[in-house]
Design an enzyme around this catalytic site. Structure first.
Site, short mmCIF file in Angstrom:
data_model
loop_
_atom_site.label_atom_id
_atom_site.label_comp_id
_atom_site.label_asym_id
_atom_site.label_seq_id
_atom_site.Cartn_x
_atom_site.Cartn_y
_atom_site.Cartn_z
N ARG A 1 22.75 4.29 -0.21
CA ARG A 1 22.63 3.26 -1.25
C ARG A 1 21.23 3.20 -1.86
NH1 ARG A 1 21.78 0.95 3.67
NH2 ARG A 1 20.29 -0.76 3.87
N HIS A 2 20.27 3.78 -1.17
CA HIS A 2 18.89 3.72 -1.67
C HIS A 2 18.62 4.73 -2.77
CE1 HIS A 2 18.07 0.94 1.52
NE2 HIS A 2 18.50 1.80 2.42
N ASP B 1 -11.93 4.04 -2.35
CA ASP B 1 -13.20 3.57 -2.89
C ASP B 1 -14.14 3.29 -1.72
OD1 ASP B 1 -12.48 1.09 -1.86
OD2 ASP B 1 -12.43 0.05 -3.78
N HIS B 2 -15.24 2.61 -2.01
CA HIS B 2 -16.26 2.33 -0.99
C HIS B 2 -15.77 1.35 0.07
CE1 HIS B 2 -16.42 -0.50 -4.29
NE2 HIS B 2 -16.84 -1.40 -3.44
N CYS C 1 -8.28 1.14 -0.46
CA CYS C 1 -9.42 0.41 -0.98
C CYS C 1 -9.66 -0.73 0.02
CB CYS C 1 -9.21 -0.07 -2.41
SG CYS C 1 -7.92 -1.31 -2.66
N GLY C 2 -10.47 -1.70 -0.34
CA GLY C 2 -10.79 -2.75 0.63
C GLY C 2 -9.56 -3.46 1.16
N THR C 3 -8.70 -3.85 0.25
CA THR C 3 -7.46 -4.54 0.62
C THR C 3 -6.22 -3.67 0.46
OG1 THR C 3 -7.18 -5.30 -1.63
CG2 THR C 3 -8.38 -6.77 -0.11
N GLY C 4 -6.34 -2.60 -0.29
CA GLY C 4 -5.18 -1.80 -0.69
C GLY C 4 -4.48 -2.35 -1.93
N ILE C 5 -4.85 -3.53 -2.34
CA ILE C 5 -4.12 -4.17 -3.45
C ILE C 5 -4.43 -3.48 -4.78
CG2 ILE C 5 -3.82 -6.31 -4.76
CD1 ILE C 5 -4.42 -7.83 -2.12
N GLY C 6 -5.71 -3.37 -5.10
CA GLY C 6 -6.06 -2.73 -6.37
C GLY C 6 -5.57 -1.30 -6.42
N HIS D 1 13.72 3.50 2.90
CA HIS D 1 14.39 2.81 1.79
C HIS D 1 13.83 3.19 0.42
CE1 HIS D 1 16.04 -0.79 4.35
NE2 HIS D 1 16.34 0.40 4.87
C1 RB5 Z 1 -14.03 -3.44 -3.88
O1 RB5 Z 1 -15.04 -4.35 -3.59
C2 RB5 Z 1 -12.67 -4.08 -3.70
O2 RB5 Z 1 -12.42 -4.97 -4.72
C3 RB5 Z 1 -11.60 -3.02 -3.63
O3 RB5 Z 1 -11.87 -2.16 -2.57
C4 RB5 Z 1 -10.18 -3.49 -3.43
O4 RB5 Z 1 -10.10 -4.34 -2.33
C5 RB5 Z 1 -9.51 -4.02 -4.62
O5 RB5 Z 1 -8.33 -4.36 -4.62
#
Ligand code: RB5
Length: 148
Positions: free
Chosen positions: A134-135, A10-11, A67-72, A100
């Site tokens: 095992r993996h 994303d951006h 993405c910004g954090t990789g979390i989403g 693994h």
């Molecule tokens: C976008 O602003 C941000 O929320 C997205 O890049 C990401 O970090 C979400 O997990």
């Protein structure tokens, strides 16, 4: 079978994605860049879907998603049962997700990981093989998670 690597973000990770695309290309691999291609705010699930589709259709063997954090991005792409995506922040995680977990998608945060560490993570992701043993049983279970 292709050995191309798909990249999408994303951006929140446009610059890091461009740097990693160059890195992948410099390693002699084809990079399939799925965007986003402009600075506008976009939705990371759409780019996770595009990257998953490129793997499912055989246009890419593996992927790098940001993405910004990789979390989403990691939450979104792991909803596809054929995807094993690992959000990593260091080279140890990048190595272990291959050894693994047989990860087929590396997820990074454009606002949380610097370019040098990100390049090292990509190198580990591309160079390290699945350990098996095992993996295998555990990874097979990932593909057939029981209903709850
Ligand atoms: C976008 O602003 C941000 O929320 C997205 O890049 C990401 O970090 C979400 O997990």
């Amino acid at each position: 079978m292709t050995d191309a690597i798909a990249l999408a973000s994303d951006h929140g990770a446009i610059d890091l994605r461009a740097q990693l695309r160059e890195h992948v290309t410099a390693r002699g691999l084809e990079a399939v860049d799925l965007g986003t291609h402009g600075p506008d705010s976009v939705d990371y699930p759409d780019f996770a879907a595009a990257l998953a589709k490129s793997i499912q259709e055989g246009r890419a063997a593996r992927g790098i998603l940001l993405c910004g954090t990789g979390i989403g991005a990691s939450i979104a792409i792991n909803r596809y049962p054929f995807i094993r995506a690992a959000l990593v922040h260091d080279v140890t995680g990048a190595r272990l997700c291959r050894e693994h977990n047989d990860a087929n998608v590396l997820v990074l945060g454009g606002r949380t990981t610097g370019p040098e560490v990100a390049r090292q993570c990509v190198d580990a992701f591309l160079d390290v093989g699945f350990e098996g043993g095992r993996h295998v049983r555990r990874v097979e279970k990932l593909g057939a998670m029981p209903a709850v």
